[in-house]
Design a protein around this motif. Structure first.
Motif, mmCIF file in Angstrom:
data_model
loop_
_atom_site.group_PDB
_atom_site.id
_atom_site.type_symbol
_atom_site.label_atom_id
_atom_site.label_comp_id
_atom_site.label_asym_id
_atom_site.label_seq_id
_atom_site.Cartn_x
_atom_site.Cartn_y
_atom_site.Cartn_z
ATOM 1 N N ILE A 125 15.748 -0.068 8.434
ATOM 2 C CA ILE A 125 14.746 -0.892 8.416
ATOM 3 C C ILE A 125 13.451 0.141 8.702
ATOM 4 C CG2 ILE A 125 12.682 -2.639 8.852
ATOM 5 C CD1 ILE A 125 14.913 -4.352 9.616
ATOM 6 N N TYR A 126 12.958 0.765 7.356
ATOM 7 C CA TYR A 126 12.123 2.000 7.386
ATOM 8 C C TYR A 126 10.579 0.979 6.823
ATOM 9 C CZ TYR A 126 9.646 6.708 6.846
ATOM 10 O OH TYR A 126 9.108 7.935 6.924
ATOM 11 N N MET A 127 9.683 0.233 7.566
ATOM 12 C CA MET A 127 8.790 -0.157 7.035
ATOM 13 C C MET A 127 7.450 -0.016 7.972
ATOM 14 S SD MET A 127 10.345 -4.127 5.932
ATOM 15 C CE MET A 127 9.042 -4.941 5.852
ATOM 16 N N PRO A 128 6.665 -0.426 7.591
ATOM 17 C CA PRO A 128 4.720 -0.713 7.348
ATOM 18 C C PRO A 128 4.972 -1.916 8.789
ATOM 19 C CG PRO A 128 5.059 -0.910 5.798
ATOM 20 C CD PRO A 128 6.243 -1.044 5.964
ATOM 21 N N MET A 129 3.692 -1.752 9.564
ATOM 22 C CA MET A 129 3.300 -3.010 10.253
ATOM 23 C C MET A 129 2.869 -4.039 9.499
ATOM 24 S SD MET A 129 4.524 -2.661 13.467
ATOM 25 C CE MET A 129 3.308 -3.188 14.481
ATOM 26 N N ILE A 130 3.465 -4.716 8.625
ATOM 27 C CA ILE A 130 3.737 -5.860 8.258
ATOM 28 C C ILE A 130 4.785 -6.949 8.574
ATOM 29 C CG2 ILE A 130 2.234 -4.538 6.199
ATOM 30 C CD1 ILE A 130 4.611 -5.244 4.520
ATOM 31 N N PRO A 131 3.286 -8.481 8.470
ATOM 32 C CA PRO A 131 4.653 -9.436 8.829
ATOM 33 C C PRO A 131 5.808 -9.926 8.020
ATOM 34 C CG PRO A 131 2.288 -10.380 8.739
ATOM 35 C CD PRO A 131 2.904 -9.175 8.044
ATOM 36 N N GLU A 132 6.230 -9.374 6.928
ATOM 37 C CA GLU A 132 7.795 -8.897 6.597
ATOM 38 C C GLU A 132 8.360 -8.264 7.489
ATOM 39 O OE1 GLU A 132 4.499 -9.412 4.687
ATOM 40 O OE2 GLU A 132 4.987 -10.380 3.892
ATOM 41 N N LEU A 133 8.225 -7.108 8.131
ATOM 42 C CA LEU A 133 8.822 -6.351 9.186
ATOM 43 C C LEU A 133 9.503 -6.959 10.303
ATOM 44 C CD1 LEU A 133 10.220 -4.094 11.125
ATOM 45 C CD2 LEU A 133 7.956 -3.013 11.245
ATOM 46 N N ALA A 181 11.853 12.214 5.704
ATOM 47 C CA ALA A 181 13.352 11.901 4.805
ATOM 48 C C ALA A 181 14.928 12.488 5.368
ATOM 49 C CB ALA A 181 13.158 12.141 4.122
ATOM 50 N N ASP A 182 14.355 13.718 6.467
ATOM 51 C CA ASP A 182 15.252 13.739 7.006
ATOM 52 C C ASP A 182 16.055 12.642 8.190
ATOM 53 O OD1 ASP A 182 15.203 15.824 5.344
ATOM 54 O OD2 ASP A 182 15.187 16.981 6.706
ATOM 55 N N ALA A 183 15.160 12.721 9.079
ATOM 56 C CA ALA A 183 14.824 11.619 10.446
ATOM 57 C C ALA A 183 15.870 10.318 9.689
ATOM 58 C CB ALA A 183 14.075 11.924 10.761
ATOM 59 N N LEU A 184 15.416 10.505 8.829
ATOM 60 C CA LEU A 184 16.010 8.731 8.640
ATOM 61 C C LEU A 184 17.738 8.920 7.321
ATOM 62 C CD1 LEU A 184 15.236 5.698 7.022
ATOM 63 C CD2 LEU A 184 14.154 5.965 5.621
ATOM 64 N N LEU A 208 6.288 5.200 1.886
ATOM 65 C CA LEU A 208 7.409 5.022 2.762
ATOM 66 C C LEU A 208 8.161 5.131 1.772
ATOM 67 C CD1 LEU A 208 6.150 1.611 4.754
ATOM 68 C CD2 LEU A 208 6.153 4.788 5.125
ATOM 69 N N LYS A 209 7.284 4.216 -0.151
ATOM 70 C CA LYS A 209 8.762 4.067 -0.289
ATOM 71 C C LYS A 209 9.548 6.056 -0.872
ATOM 72 C CE LYS A 209 12.190 2.505 -3.918
ATOM 73 N NZ LYS A 209 12.056 2.869 -5.180
ATOM 74 N N LYS A 210 8.768 6.488 -1.060
ATOM 75 C CA LYS A 210 9.521 7.790 -2.024
ATOM 76 C C LYS A 210 10.361 7.867 -1.003
ATOM 77 C CE LYS A 210 6.467 11.868 -2.830
ATOM 78 N NZ LYS A 210 6.490 12.013 -2.208
ATOM 79 N N THR A 211 9.702 8.220 0.478
ATOM 80 C CA THR A 211 10.565 9.024 1.546
ATOM 81 C C THR A 211 12.068 8.451 1.689
ATOM 82 O OG1 THR A 211 8.324 8.680 2.774
ATOM 83 C CG2 THR A 211 10.650 9.375 3.785
ATOM 84 N N VAL A 212 12.108 7.231 1.572
ATOM 85 C CA VAL A 212 13.549 6.490 1.158
ATOM 86 C C VAL A 212 14.307 7.005 0.790
ATOM 87 C CG1 VAL A 212 14.887 4.474 0.885
ATOM 88 C CG2 VAL A 212 12.448 4.636 2.277
ATOM 89 N N ASP A 213 13.769 7.391 -0.939
ATOM 90 C CA ASP A 213 14.653 7.876 -2.079
ATOM 91 C C ASP A 213 14.584 9.318 -1.615
ATOM 92 O OD1 ASP A 213 13.457 5.371 -3.654
ATOM 93 O OD2 ASP A 213 12.061 6.556 -4.942
#
Ligand code: PRX
Length: 654
Positions: free
Chosen positions: A143-151, A174-177, A204-209
């Motif tokens: 899980i790599y998410m911002p602080m929103i309730p969906e987290l 991105a490397d650490a993820l 965030l999505k860009k970092t996940v990619d």
């Protein structure tokens, strides 16, 4: 241990009567009685707490098994339960319409109230979406998410179906993820298009990619929308748009019966080596401990509005934004922003608007706010506040007093909570209705925590003393292993002092039995409350082609607690220019994350090494602490002349 703090008695602040009045634990005598019972009969004590704090599908047969020697600790054997049921379903009848999550967005006043009923519905939809994609009990989910309730809903959805969540703080690179996804073999990643923090947008999505590029283990990326920026890339082959999927999902999902000892989540934390450890917590023990500590430390009451302003990416968020408060049926505030946005009054504005009663933050935030004066605090009504918590690092008495006098107006209890990712919950804390306070001390051991202070040879020291802080017997919240590397678990925590759990911290015990954490005694830094291994920063630096060697040490920092000081040698022909310094700073930010940004970079001709090649960090620490006059004997160095050169370069940088 080098620190020798005074033995003069510190000022003692009494328990505040308005807090003690209806407290669960009233007065020091009740604390001592309960504490005694928890140590003499841990099985009886924790068995009772586990049944009181949680609801079980099937009761456990044996409260406790195993020990530190081979790390086979287990709690509540035979018990079956589910974490999301404990956080949601069991409150539906009595608290269905109560606010479970009170979310405050980055923009002041923009908020969402999520009731326990809403939380059930949304969590179930996410759980069903995961099942549809093939996620099953025992699978790991990043899980790599911002602080929103969906987290929070995603965390609960994972535990609902028995998937093991592995949250990676959204400030990691991105490397650490990527490293964490690979280490835990997570086939699924949850993220959002972008995050918002302090007015800034986080890609965030860009970092996940970037993180999953070429990583074949990842099957799908579940994407929530936070900013709805149409420019955020979407790859239909692996990305799943949760805004489209959620309306299709059934709003109920049966919960998996988990064994008490089934893994609940993994959370990576730093140690003395470069590779972060995936600390693994189990369902029954962790939840019992998170729920019990949350209840007593914050003296949670039914009508509390409770706010822990940490991030869910760290253990504080896991235990005290999500699992602890929700197990207790509390209203938990989730805060997306920073204490400084749009100005330094943001925390107190929150307190006034929501009528917050219990508030939990880090010393680094208190120090930063303190620097901006009282006016930002005084502007807001804080009369609802009763308990003010701190976590993550020792709090200096000056900041403690500001928190107590300016924020709390001497009407609130300050709870300094000492604990670690590995301990699952608080292990040192003065309970607010019971323990008089001392500025800078984390108080007394929590129930079931049998502290021991050892000398460097491993001998247990009695009475007033200082040394290596250990724990003598297991408690339910203890992490059970390092995911995929039990050997490392044993060698880091159990082997240093056989028969004890070693915290890695130094501590002093005073005449009243209060504990004072003196800091890490391994190569781990606590900067702005974030735990970073010096070796991690070093390996990020040496990965740059101009760096030959790097040695990283901590130094006292006015706001961050500890700052990061890097001594670097460069390859022949490269000069330590500002441009190189900038590049190296960027290097650390992109390999670890912005929170690990070096505070000082010093280029040196060589590092101080013994004749056998060992870097003498003691010397580097002394220089960074501004204590070059007490460096001591340097005759064992291969080249003692290097020391004055390092001192000169250090001073030049300052
Ligand atoms: O050195 C101690 C410090 O933070 C370390 C644990 O870091 P982490 O696992 O990231 O967890 C942080 C949140 C619990 C400890 O080994 N630490 C934590 N709380 C305190 C503290 N040092 C002094 N006082 C505290 N209250």
């Amino acid at each position: 241990m080098t620190s020798t703090k005074p033995t003069t008695p510190e000022k003692v602040y009494s328990v505040v009567p308005r807090v003690a009045k209806d407290a669960h634990i009233k007065g020091i005598t009740q604390y001592k009685k309960e504490y005694q019972r928890s140590i003499e009969d841990p099985e009886g004590f924790w068995g009772e707490k586990a049944r009181e704090a949680l609801s079980w599908f099937h009761d456990f047969d044996v409260a406790h098994y195993g020990g530190f020697d081979n790390g086979d600790v287990a709690w509540f054997l035979g018990g079956k339960l589910n974490a999301s049921v404990n956080c949601i379903d069991r409150h539906i009848v009595t608290r269905g319409d109560k606010t479970a999550i009170l979310w405050e967005s980055d923009e002041p006043g923009v908020h969402r109230r999520i009731t326990y009923k809403d939380l059930l519905t949304e969590t179930c939809k996410i759980a069903n979406a995961m099942l549809t994609q093939g996620v099953r009990k025992g699978d790991t989910v990043a899980i790599y998410m911002p602080m929103i309730p969906e987290l929070i809903m995603t965390m609960l959805a994972c535990t609902r179906i028995g998937a093991i969540h592995s949250i990676v703080f959204a400030g990691f690179s991105a490397d650490a993820l990527r490293d964490r996804i690979i280490d835990a073999q997570s086939k699924w990643v949850f993220t959002a298009d972008e995050g918002k923090r302090g007015g800034r947008t986080l890609p965030l999505k860009k970092t996940v990619d970037e993180a999953i590029h070429g990583v074949h283990v990842v099957k799908n990326v579940f994407v929530f929308k936070r900013t709805n920026n149409p420019k955020v890339p979407f790859h239909p082959k692996i990305d799943l748009d949760m805004t489209k999927i959620m309306p299709l999902m059934r709003p109920y999902c049966p919960a998996e019966w988990m064994d008490s000892e089934d893994y609940m989540f993994i959370l990576y934390t730093s140690g003395s080596t470069g590779k972060p450890k995936g600390v693994a917590h189990t369902t029954g023990g962790y939840l019992t401990y998170a729920a019990t500590t949350c209840k007593y430390t914050f003296d949670l009451q039914e009508d509390d509005v409770y706010a822990c302003v940490a991030d869910c990416g760290w253990i504080t968020g896991h235990s005290y934004i999500v699992y602890g408060p929700l197990c207790n049926g509390a209203t938990t505030v989730m805060f997306e922003s920073t204490p400084m946005y749009p100005d330094c009054g943001r925390y107190w504005d929150l307190v006034q608007r929501y009528g917050i009663t219990k508030f939990y933050t880090a010393p680094t935030a208190i120090r930063a706010l303190m620097a901006h004066g009282k006016e930002f605090v005084k502007k807001y009504n804080r009369s609802t506040l009763k308990v003010l918590g701190t976590v993550g690092e020792p709090i200096n008495p000056e900041a403690w007093k500001w928190y107590y006098e300016v924020v709390g107006e001497k009407k609130c209890m300050i709870v300094d909570t000492y604990w670690q990712t590995e301990t699952g919950g608080h292990i040192g804390v003065g309970l607010p209705g019971a323990a008089p306070m001392k500025a800078g001390s984390c108080g007394l051991p929590f129930f079931g925590i049998d502290f021991a202070i050892l000398d460097d040879q491993g001998k247990e020291l009695e009475g007033v003393t200082e040394g290596r802080l250990c724990i003598k017997s297991p408690w339910p919240g203890l992490a059970r292993t390092v995911y995929g590397d039990h050997h490392r678990y044993l060698s880091v925590y159990m082997a240093p002092h056989p028969g004890y759990y070693f915290t890695g911290d130094g501590a002093r015990r005073d005449a009243d039995g209060y504990y004072w954490i003196t800091g890490r005694i391994d190569d781990v830094l606590s900067t702005s409350g974030h735990r970073i291994g010096t070796a991690e920063v070093e390996s990020a630096l040496v990965a740059h082609n101009v760096v030959t060697e790097a040695a990283v040490v901590g130094f006292p920092h006015r706001v961050k607690g500890e700052g990061i000081c890097c001594y670097i040698t460069l390859i022949h022909g490269v000069d330590g220019t500002n441009a190189v310094m900038k590049e190296l700073t960027q290097q650390v930010r992109s390999i670890i994350g912005a929170f690990a940004t070096p505070d000082i970079i010093v280029f040196v001709p060589s590092l101080p090494k013994t004749r056998s090649g060992k870097i003498m960090r003691r010397i580097l620490r002394k220089i960074a602490h501004g204590e070059e006059d007490s460096i001591g004997d340097v005759s064992t160095l291969a080249d003692p002349d290097v020391v004055p050169a390092i001192i000169a370069n250090f001073k030049h940088v300052l």
